[in-house]
Design an enzyme around this catalytic site. Structure first.
Site, PDB file in Angstrom:
ATOM      1  N   ARG A   1       5.755 -49.963 -17.717  1.00 18.79           N
ATOM      2  CA  ARG A   1       6.526 -50.581 -16.633  1.00 18.79           C
ATOM      3  C   ARG A   1       6.040 -52.009 -16.416  1.00 18.79           C
ATOM      4  NH1 ARG A   1       6.045 -48.152 -10.784  1.00 18.79           N
ATOM      5  NH2 ARG A   1       4.061 -49.248 -10.860  1.00 18.79           N
TER       6      ARG A   1
ATOM      7  N   GLU B   1      14.710 -46.278  -8.038  1.00 22.26           N
ATOM      8  CA  GLU B   1      13.765 -46.103  -6.928  1.00 22.26           C
ATOM      9  C   GLU B   1      14.404 -46.493  -5.607  1.00 22.26           C
ATOM     10  OE1 GLU B   1       9.534 -47.341  -8.165  1.00 22.26           O
ATOM     11  OE2 GLU B   1      10.845 -48.794  -9.126  1.00 22.26           O
TER      12      GLU B   1
ATOM     13  N   TYR C   1      12.596 -35.061 -18.749  1.00 20.03           N
ATOM     14  CA  TYR C   1      11.136 -34.935 -18.660  1.00 20.03           C
ATOM     15  C   TYR C   1      10.626 -35.269 -17.276  1.00 20.03           C
ATOM     16  CZ  TYR C   1      10.613 -40.050 -18.941  1.00 20.03           C
ATOM     17  OH  TYR C   1      10.660 -41.386 -18.677  1.00 20.03           O
TER      18      TYR C   1
ATOM     19  N   MET D   1      -6.007  -7.439   8.151  1.00 15.79           N
ATOM     20  CA  MET D   1      -5.311  -6.573   9.096  1.00 15.79           C
ATOM     21  C   MET D   1      -6.213  -5.388   9.423  1.00 15.79           C
ATOM     22  SD  MET D   1      -2.000  -7.709   9.311  1.00 15.79           S
ATOM     23  CE  MET D   1      -1.164  -6.179   9.566  1.00 15.79           C
TER      24      MET D   1
ATOM     25  N   HIS E   1     -16.030  -8.276   1.536  1.00 13.72           N
ATOM     26  CA  HIS E   1     -15.031  -9.155   2.153  1.00 13.72           C
ATOM     27  C   HIS E   1     -15.141 -10.575   1.609  1.00 13.72           C
ATOM     28  CE1 HIS E   1     -13.634 -11.910   5.367  1.00 13.72           C
ATOM     29  NE2 HIS E   1     -12.645 -11.040   5.436  1.00 13.72           N
TER      30      HIS E   1
ATOM     31  N   GLY F   1      11.817 -43.033  -9.871  1.00 13.84           N
ATOM     32  CA  GLY F   1      10.550 -43.261  -9.165  1.00 13.84           C
ATOM     33  C   GLY F   1      10.709 -42.641  -7.784  1.00 13.84           C
ATOM     34  N   THR F   2      10.400 -41.355  -7.714  1.00 15.47           N
ATOM     35  CA  THR F   2      10.711 -40.627  -6.469  1.00 15.47           C
ATOM     36  C   THR F   2       9.762 -40.981  -5.321  1.00 15.47           C
ATOM     37  OG1 THR F   2       9.521 -38.770  -7.433  1.00 15.47           O
ATOM     38  CG2 THR F   2      11.924 -38.677  -7.507  1.00 15.47           C
TER      39      THR F   2
ATOM     40  N   ASP G   1       9.010 -44.251  -4.418  1.00 15.65           N
ATOM     41  CA  ASP G   1       9.751 -45.293  -3.712  1.00 15.65           C
ATOM     42  C   ASP G   1      11.108 -44.785  -3.245  1.00 15.65           C
ATOM     43  OD1 ASP G   1       8.378 -47.797  -3.322  1.00 15.65           O
ATOM     44  OD2 ASP G   1       8.154 -47.855  -5.499  1.00 15.65           O
TER      45      ASP G   1
ATOM     46  N   CYS H   1       9.149 -39.866 -12.632  1.00 13.80           N
ATOM     47  CA  CYS H   1       7.737 -40.246 -12.774  1.00 13.80           C
ATOM     48  C   CYS H   1       7.034 -40.426 -11.432  1.00 13.80           C
ATOM     49  CB  CYS H   1       7.588 -41.490 -13.631  1.00 13.80           C
ATOM     50  SG  CYS H   1       8.346 -42.948 -12.912  1.00 13.80           S
TER      51      CYS H   1
ATOM     52  N   ARG I   1      -3.697   2.765   8.500  1.00 14.02           N
ATOM     53  CA  ARG I   1      -3.990   1.492   7.822  1.00 14.02           C
ATOM     54  C   ARG I   1      -2.735   0.657   7.721  1.00 14.02           C
ATOM     55  NH1 ARG I   1      -8.747   2.286   4.367  1.00 14.02           N
ATOM     56  NH2 ARG I   1      -9.185   4.508   4.269  1.00 14.02           N
TER      57      ARG I   1
ATOM     58  N   SER J   1      14.183 -43.652 -15.387  1.00 19.04           N
ATOM     59  CA  SER J   1      13.184 -42.761 -14.808  1.00 19.04           C
ATOM     60  C   SER J   1      13.248 -42.881 -13.290  1.00 19.04           C
ATOM     61  CB  SER J   1      11.795 -43.161 -15.328  1.00 19.04           C
ATOM     62  OG  SER J   1      10.817 -42.316 -14.789  1.00 19.04           O
TER      63      SER J   1
ATOM     64  N   GLY K   1      -8.456  -7.676   4.039  1.00 17.52           N
ATOM     65  CA  GLY K   1      -9.350  -7.865   5.179  1.00 17.52           C
ATOM     66  C   GLY K   1      -8.712  -8.528   6.382  1.00 17.52           C
TER      67      GLY K   1
ATOM     68  N   LYS L   1       0.839  -1.205   0.000  1.00 24.61           N
ATOM     69  CA  LYS L   1       0.000   0.000   0.000  1.00 24.61           C
ATOM     70  C   LYS L   1       0.872   1.252   0.000  1.00 24.61           C
ATOM     71  CE  LYS L   1      -3.980   0.481   2.563  1.00 24.61           C
ATOM     72  NZ  LYS L   1      -5.000   1.163   1.782  1.00 24.61           N
TER      73      LYS L   1
ATOM     74  N   ARG M   1      -3.036  -1.412  -6.300  1.00 27.26           N
ATOM     75  CA  ARG M   1      -2.204  -2.612  -6.109  1.00 27.26           C
ATOM     76  C   ARG M   1      -2.530  -3.594  -7.219  1.00 27.26           C
ATOM     77  NH1 ARG M   1      -5.448  -4.730  -0.734  1.00 27.26           N
ATOM     78  NH2 ARG M   1      -7.468  -4.728  -1.711  1.00 27.26           N
TER      79      ARG M   1
END
Ligand code: PEP
Ligand code: MG
Length: 883
Positions: free
Chosen positions: A604, A749, A855, A106, A442, A770-771, A773, A835, A95, A768, A104, A25, A326
């Site tokens: 897979r 994995e 990817y 504060m 509001h 396997g995040t 596992d 993946c 303000r 790939s 709304g 502000k 703003r």
């Protein structure tokens, strides 16, 4: 912090680029003042002053008050008025103004400087006694609530807008204030100011502000600035008024001034939603020259800030004053259209347009839309404040909304109007409906900020909190009844109305084209059936990054065939059962290749432990008990024979379930370990994949199969499986006389696989991560059980969030980085992907983008989010490297 630090700066002297110091502000006021816009003069008390206030134990640090007093004297000199003086007094507003807007959340106190004498002075100067006392009444109410901490409902009366007898109202309110808090509003203007500033500092740590920050991810240590500004009045008769306008429609993005105006009112009246304002176009009729000037100035603001602005203004006896500007909060649809049109207008470039749409906003656009039919009953219509559709049980209080949500219900919060105290209920609810208020009330502002569907200003609807019901001209709806809210059309329906996936319009397609032009990472989808593959393709997936073949075995009769395969007593019987499964697999793969023609489809091999396909031990035991009971209750020989046969069968299943049961199935006989022990399963799946590819080739469809071996720990495991796959491919192609190019790769994995990725990937064509596992095994944290205790870890501050949602960069992320570097060191042409679920999480994508990964793959409906997040990651990377 030293005493000489500049904690207070006049709007006219402030550097509007110092947002973190001035707050949003304050920066806007400084910018508008510098640009020569009509802004009532004032000054900003910086966020650093607020920090010092907290450092000093919630008291004004040495020197701050002296700076404020000096600024007040300068303001007196600039306006030619005396603060709280006896004649035509200078009055000020106080303000809050944090760096990120917290609508709304504060506190604000207006009309500071009024006391009985200055009120008389104001009355004389304006020739409006009623107005002057009404202003004093408002001061006592706001001060009572915010500074003295009195419950607001004790200070407000239903008919207060009639301005009956302001003087009597002030006396009554001062008595209430004294009774409730032990003190009254002081008469000394400087005391009022000092305490109001402290109260606004305090509101930074109020519950609703803390709740809002935690939802929006705003750090607590940014603190708030406080703006002290000369008052101007919109409630001084028919030539005055106040309004909120947006330079474009924040719900749709459509260009052109949008907003509303409330004649003879103060800004707080608009926000409180007590009276329904007029559309801004009405201002052109009432005061054409003011409207024209407003259009001119708001245009100027949009050009200066190069973004959609949300502007507050007041008209005081025909003179226009700008109170705030703003960047406007906007819906997903609004954000996209606005970004695309601003880029087409040349106001921003395409990369900036991409950066302007956040993943949250895009997600909202992918939400369902309400589809009423002829039988749908409309309860009421109101103003479409925030789009989307939702159904749920009606709750009339925020606490009730939270309780019902915690009990597992979808809830619609219905109120006359909302106030900041309802915030937690709005967070919990699926949608918000208010009977009163305009599109900048509001309820509307907060719901839009959360991307939550909202309808306000429902004419003809009355809410009865006592009876726990609301009435419309045609219906009565009680707490707990289900309603459906369409925030796009502004309609509230009875009961549960079906919803459908939204239409993605041309602006969306344009923006997503730009997104694809910016991002580095490719985005694929995790899909195992043609419908998901089609949805993913439509949403921009460039292939399938993970087809979990086990999902194909759960449908219909296949589970029976699968069970026969698992129960097979020997290899020959197993081969027979597999032969029955194979045509189904072939058909599935053919459909996926067809949908993703020309794009890679990563399939897979079977991954979960085999017992997952069998009924549970307790289920079989129960069936056995039932059979034995039936046996003891019959004398019929044929039936006895039949039951005995069934008992035998069930006993065999139970034996097999027990043989296959494992203490730690996630670390047990799963992934490629199945293929090593049952090579015929690997061979069957490979045959199905290559047969499907051959069928496609014969139809002229360009299939790109990628066969992926899961849960590899040792290079030799991968090599063994690869040999089976290769041999099978050769057989299939030989038989068919057709060859289809294919790739064989693996997953990482397990930590060992990441650490030895150079060995494992030496012979792979792709890999790939396997995040899911990898997180489970790196942290030794069960992905199935951890949700029970992780929340307490987050609450205790031990971890920032669920590592299955946001990648644990320091641990799992380091393994991904090591795995990527090592695998690429032996195999520079390797294709590398991720993946796990993290492939659809914006924060994780940001991290992944920084690694040599090609990817990400995520669930179909996350694909647009992943594309946009990947583009943002690229933009941020570029910005960081040019900085
Ligand atoms: C993984 O482990 O990250 C993965 C993608 O496989 P799943 O979730 O099927 O175990
Ligand atoms: Mg896995």
């Amino acid at each position: 912090m030293t005493e000489s630090e500049n904690w207070v700066v006049a709007f006219a002297d402030a550097d509007e680029t110092q947002r973190s110091l001035l707050g949003g502000k304050g920066a806007g006021l400084a910018g508008m003042t510098k640009a020569g816009l009509p802004v009532p003069p004032g000054f900003t008390i910086t966020t650093e002053a607020c920090r010092a206030y907290y450092d000093a134990g919630r008291t004004m640090p040495d020197g701050l008050w002296e700076q404020i007093e000096a600024a007040i004297e300068a303001l007196e000199a600039a306006t030619g008025k005396v603060f709280g003086g006896d004649e035509d007094p200078l009055l000020v507003s106080v303000r809050s103004g944090a760096v990120f807007s917290m609508p709304g959340m504060m506190d604000t106190v207006l009309n500071l400087g009024l006391n009985p004498t200055s009120t008389a002075g104001l009355a004389a100067a304006t020739d409006d006694e009623a107005f002057a006392w009404d202003a004093y009444r408002r001061l006592v109410q706001m001060y009572g609530e915010i500074v003295l901490g009195i419950d607001g409902s004790r200070l407000h009366e239903p008919n207060e807008h009639d301005r009956v007898d302001g003087q009597a109202a002030v006396r009554r309110l001062q008595t209430i204030a004294r009774d409730q808090s032990g003190s009254r509003v002081p008469e000394d203007p400087r005391k009022q100011l000092r305490r109001a500033v402290a109260a606004v500092f305090d509101s930074w740590m109020g519950r609703r502000a803390i709740d809002y920050r935690s939802m929006e991810g705003i750090p607590d240590d940014l603190f708030t600035a406080v703006n002290v500004q000369a008052m101007v009045y919109g409630n001084t008769g028919p030539n005055s008024g106040t309004g909120v306008v947006f330079t474009r429609n924040p719900a749709t993005g459509e260009a052109g001034l949008w907003g509303e105006y409330l004649p003879d009112a103060q800004g707080e009246d608009v926000v409180a939603g007590l009276r329904t304002p007029e559309p801004i176009a009405e201002l052109a009729v009432r005061h054409p020259e003011v409207h024209e000037r407003l259009v001119e100035l708001t245009d100027q603001l949009e050009q200066t800030y190069r973004d959609m602005q949300d502007v507050e203004f007041t008209v005081e006896r025909g003179k226009l004053w700008m109170l705030q500007t703003r960047a406007a909060k906007r819906t997903g649809r609004g954000a996209i259209r606005c970004a695309v049109e601003m880029a087409n207008e040349g106001l921003i470039n395409r990369q900036e347009a991409v950066g302007r749409v956040t993943p949250d906003r895009l997600e909202e656009l992918l939400h369902p839309v309400v589809e009423p039919d002829d039988d749908t009953v409309t309860l009421v219509t109101g103003l479409a404040a925030s789009p989307g559709g939702a159904s749920g049980m009606v709750a009339f209080t925020a606490d009730e909304a939270v309780a019902l949500t915690e009990a597992g219900n979808d809830v619609i919060l219905v109120r006359t109007e909302t106030s900041p105290d309802d915030f937690h209920g709005m967070v919990a609810a699926q949608a918000v409906v208010t009977s009163r208020g305009g599109v900048t009330s509001h309820a509307a502002v907060v719901a839009r900020g959360m991307g939550k569907c909202c309808v306000v200003g429902c004419e003809g609807m009355t809410v009865d909190y006592g009876e726990q019901l609301f009435r419309t001209p045609t219906a009565v709806v009680t707490a707990g009844d289900v309603i459906t809210v369409d925030g796009t059309s502004g309609t509230v329906y009875a009961g549960l109305v079906p919803t459908a996936e939204p239409e993605l319009d041309e602006d969306y397609e344009t923006l997503m084209d730009w997104v694809d032009g910016v991002k580095r990472l490719d985005v694929r989808a995790n899909a195992d059936n043609p419908a998901d593959a089609a949805a993913a393709h439509r949403l921009g997936a460039r292939g399938i990054g993970l087809c979990r073949t086990e999902h194909m075995f759960f449908e219909g009769e296949r589970i029976e065939e699968m069970r026969r395969m698992i129960m097979a007593p020997n290899t020959v019987a197993r081969a027979e059962a597999l032969a029955e499964l194979e045509p189904h697999q072939t058909a599935d793969f053919e459909a996926l290749f067809t949908e993703m023609a020309g794009l890679p489809v990563t399939i897979r091999l079977l991954d979960p432990p085999l017992h997952e396909f069998l009924p549970s031990r307790s289920e079989v035991a129960e069936t056995l008990t039932d059979l034995k009971l039936r046996l003891s209750g019959t004398g019929n020989l044929a039936e006895i024979d039949h039951i005995l046969h069934e008992i035998n069968e069930q006993q065999e299943i139970l034996d097999q379930v027990e043989r296959l049961s494992e203490s730690n199935p996630m670390l047990g006989h799963r992934g490629c370990r199945l293929g090593v022990d049952y090579p015929e399963i690997t061979a069957m799946q490979a045959r199905a994949i290559f047969t499907a590819a051959v069928h496609c080739a014969e139809k002229g469809i360009d299939a790109h199969p990628e066969v992926m071996v899961p849960l590899v720990a040792f290079a030799a495991e991968f090599r063994q499986q690869r040999d089976i796959i290769r041999a099978t491919a050769a057989e299939v192609f030989d038989d068919a006389g057709v060859e289809v190019p294919y790739h064989i790769g693996t997953m990482i994995e397990l930590p060992r696989a990441a650490l030895t990725a150079d060995e494992i990937c030496a012979d792979a064509e792709f890999v790939s991560f396997g995040t899911n596992d990898l997180t489970q095994t790196a942290l030794g944290l069960s992905r199935d059980d951890s949700s029970r205790f992780l929340p307490s870890y987050v609450r205790a501050g031990i971890i920032d969030g669920d590592p299955f949602q946001h990648l644990d960069e320091a641990g799992v992320g380091a393994l991904v980085e090591i795995g990527t570097t090592k695998s690429r060191s032996v195999n520079p042409d390797l294709t590398v992907g991720v993946c796990g679920e993290h492939g659809g999480d914006p924060a994780s994508i940001q991290f992944i983008n920084g690694l040599a990964i090609d990817y990400i793959s995520c669930s179909p409906y996350r694909v647009p989010i992943a594309r946009l997040s990947a583009a943002h990651a690229t933009l941020e990377h570029e910005a960081a490297s040019t900085a």
